[in-house]
Structure formats: C-alpha cells, structure tokens
Design an enzyme around this catalytic site. Structure first.
Site, short mmCIF file in Angstrom:
data_model
loop_
_atom_site.label_atom_id
_atom_site.label_comp_id
_atom_site.label_asym_id
_atom_site.label_seq_id
_atom_site.Cartn_x
_atom_site.Cartn_y
_atom_site.Cartn_z
CG ASP A 21 -2.09 0.94 1.09
OD1 ASP A 21 -2.32 1.45 -0.03
OD2 ASP A 21 -2.78 1.18 2.10
CG HIS A 38 -0.05 1.95 -9.27
ND1 HIS A 38 -0.31 1.63 -7.95
CD2 HIS A 38 -1.12 2.69 -9.68
CE1 HIS A 38 -1.48 2.14 -7.60
NE2 HIS A 38 -1.99 2.79 -8.62
CG LEU A 132 9.03 -17.40 -3.87
CD1 LEU A 132 8.64 -17.43 -2.39
CD2 LEU A 132 9.63 -16.04 -4.23
NE ARG A 195 -7.86 0.92 5.35
CZ ARG A 195 -7.56 2.21 5.54
NH1 ARG A 195 -7.63 2.72 6.75
NH2 ARG A 195 -7.20 2.98 4.53
CB SER A 197 -7.87 -3.47 3.01
OG SER A 197 -7.59 -2.23 3.63
C1 IPE Z 1 -5.52 -2.71 -0.24
O1 IPE Z 1 -5.13 -1.38 -0.45
C2 IPE Z 1 -5.58 -3.45 -1.54
C3 IPE Z 1 -4.31 -3.66 -2.20
C4 IPE Z 1 -3.12 -3.36 -1.73
C5 IPE Z 1 -4.38 -4.28 -3.48
P1 IPE Z 1 -6.20 -0.21 -0.63
O2 IPE Z 1 -5.42 1.04 -0.74
O3 IPE Z 1 -7.14 -0.52 -1.72
O4 IPE Z 1 -6.99 -0.30 0.76
P2 IPE Z 1 -7.86 0.79 1.55
O5 IPE Z 1 -8.88 1.28 0.58
O6 IPE Z 1 -6.93 1.87 1.98
O7 IPE Z 1 -8.41 0.04 2.70
C1 IPE Z 2 -1.47 0.18 -3.39
O1 IPE Z 2 -1.23 1.53 -3.42
C2 IPE Z 2 -1.66 -0.42 -4.75
C3 IPE Z 2 -3.02 -0.90 -5.02
C4 IPE Z 2 -4.05 -0.86 -4.22
C5 IPE Z 2 -3.25 -1.45 -6.34
P1 IPE Z 2 -2.42 2.58 -3.48
O2 IPE Z 2 -2.76 2.84 -4.89
O3 IPE Z 2 -3.55 2.12 -2.62
O4 IPE Z 2 -1.74 3.85 -2.83
P2 IPE Z 2 -2.40 4.88 -1.85
O5 IPE Z 2 -2.97 4.12 -0.70
O6 IPE Z 2 -3.46 5.60 -2.62
O7 IPE Z 2 -1.29 5.78 -1.43
MG MG Z 3 -4.04 2.39 -0.69
#
Ligand code: IPE
Ligand code: IPE
Ligand code: MG
Length: 246
Positions: A21, A38, A132, A195, A197
């Site tokens: 995240d 990303h 792995l 969390r 999620s």
């Molecule tokens: C959780 O991250 C899902 C992934 C890392 C793929 P999110 O950024 O989507 O989660 P929330 O919305 O903050 O809970």
């Molecule tokens: C996690 O990073 C990647 C995915 C959920 C695909 P985010 O895109 O959720 O990044 P933030 O949480 O917005 O910073």
């Molecule tokens: Mg996120």
C-alpha cells in the site's frame, strides 16, 4: 552493514503475505502521477521476491488488486492491468530461471481477456517450479474467498460428495483459494494504514501483523529484513502461556 546478518536462519517464516500500500501517496509526495507510484512499486515486488529466495521463504503472497479496487477511476484500473501484463512480459524469463512458481488467487474471470491470458501463461509456464511460490491476489477479497468456499461446500453436500457432519477446519481449508498454501506466519502492510482491507480474512487468524509507515515503493530489501527480525522477536503463544513454550 546489512540487517540480513541479524536474521535467525532457523526461524524463517514459510509464508509471508503483503498488503502493498501507498503507491499513490508516494507518487503524490513527488508530484508525480499515481501510475508512476504503481510502476515504482513493481520494483519493490521484485526485491521482495529476491529476499524470499535468499532467505528460503517458500510462499510470498501479494495483494495486487482487491474486489474493492474496481471502485477506482477507470484509467487507474487500466494502468494497473497494463502494468501487470508488462511486468509479466519483462520478468517471466527470469522468474522461470529462478525456479519460481507463480499462482493466482481471486476471481480472474472478471479481468480483461488479455490479462487472463497472460496470467494463465505465467501460471502454466512455472507450474513445475518449486523454489518460491509467488502468489498474486487479483480481484481477491477475503469475504469472496469464504463465500466461494461455502458455495462449493454446499454444492458438494447437495451432491452427496460431502457429509455436513464431517466438515472441519481441514475440510474448509481445502475449499479456499489457498487450499495448497500454509497460512501466513507474517502479514506486512506498508504505508502506515493498520487494517486488513478484506485480505486473507480466514487465513490470517494467527498471523503476526507488521505495519510500517514506509510507502510500498520505498519498501527495500533492508525494510523486509527489518520486518523479519521484528517477527522473529515475537512470542507466538497460540493461546498458551509463556512457560508452556519451549
Ligand atoms: C488494499 O489497499 C488493496 C491492495 C493493496 C491491493 P487499498 O489502498 O485498496 O486499501 P484501503 O482502501 O486503503 O483500505
Ligand atoms: C497500493 O497503493 C496499490 C493498489 C491498491 C493497487 P495505493 O494505490 O492504494 O496507494 P495509496 O494508498 O493511494 O497511497
Ligand atoms: Mg491504498
């Protein structure tokens, strides 16, 4: 000096799961588009795979796209899918050379066919590898996994393949998408959010949880070592008292 020297080689977890995240916030802090975050995150996936290979961690599961992520802007979803396909194209050869098996959990039938095709190819071409097991959670959610297991259990009961009286934890596990994967000993989440999620809800019942404020693109190999050392200093009691553990 690298933290790798502080890792106890006799206490390596078999399975580490990661909620990657913070890509968006990483990009924003640098004045870049979210997709750049990303893209940078893909390098952290690569270095995490290297850490698992180095340390002999047998399973690495990464949360790449949740069922809730469909609510993001279309352009970001497309960008993520393109990145996934592009990364497989770029890395598959090396993954094969390194004896890594790719698996996917989640309902991939909802993904575009070009993505599904690429995933199936990656799974097929690595299925006999046994160093792995790299598990990618795509269109995955813990609730989906549990509900899907319940549906299949109900069908097998109806078809008299399964006796409802005989359903135990082992039976239930065998219906989950992770049926052939041990539960993670360690869950890592980056970006400071604390969390789950909707990740591996059933499988995380007794996992150690490790949260770091680092954004995913900044999760280096040293950060991974730090998480492992932190895990190794936990006392896993599984309901017992300290004195019962030896
Ligand atoms: C959780 O991250 C899902 C992934 C890392 C793929 P999110 O950024 O989507 O989660 P929330 O919305 O903050 O809970
Ligand atoms: C996690 O990073 C990647 C995915 C959920 C695909 P985010 O895109 O959720 O990044 P933030 O949480 O917005 O910073
Ligand atoms: Mg996120």
């Amino acid at each position: 000096m690298s933290l790798i020297n502080e890792i106890d080689k006799n206490k390596i977890p078999k399975h580490v799961a990661i909620i990657m995240d913070g890509n968006g916030r990483w990009a924003k802090a640098k004045g870049k588009a979210r997709l750049k975050g990303h893209q940078a995150g893909a390098n952290s996936v690569k270095s995490s795979i290297e850490v698992c290979s180095e340390l002999g961690i047998k399973f690495l599961t990464v949360y790449a796209f949740s069922t809730e992520n469909w609510n993001r802007p279309k352009s970001e979803i497309l960008g993520l899918m393109d990145l996934l396909v592009g990364t497989i194209d770029k890395e598959l050869k090396e993954i094969k050379n390194n004896n890594i098996k790719i698996s996917v959990i989640g309902d991939i039938s909802k993904l575009d066919t070009f993505v599904q095709k690429k995933l199936k190819l990656a799974v097929e071409e690595t299925k006999n590898n046994d160093a792995l097991n790299f598990v990618v959670a795509l269109n995955y959610s813990g609730r989906w996994d549990i509900i899907n297991a319940c549906k299949n259990i109900a069908q097998d009961c109806k078809a008299n393949i399964l006796d409802p009286e005989k359903i135990d934890e082992n039976t239930f596990k065998s219906y989950l998408s992770t049926n052939d994967i041990p539960d993670p000993e360690l869950l890592i989440r980056t970006s400071g959010e604390e969390r789950i999620s909707n990740f591996l809800l059933y499988q995380l019942a007794y996992s150690e949880l490790y949260f770091t404020p680092r954004f995913w693109p900044d999760f280096s190999k040293e950060e991974f070592y730090k998480a492992i050392i932190n895990y190794q200093n936990r006392e896993r009691r599984f309901g017992k008292i300290s004195e019962q553990l030896t």
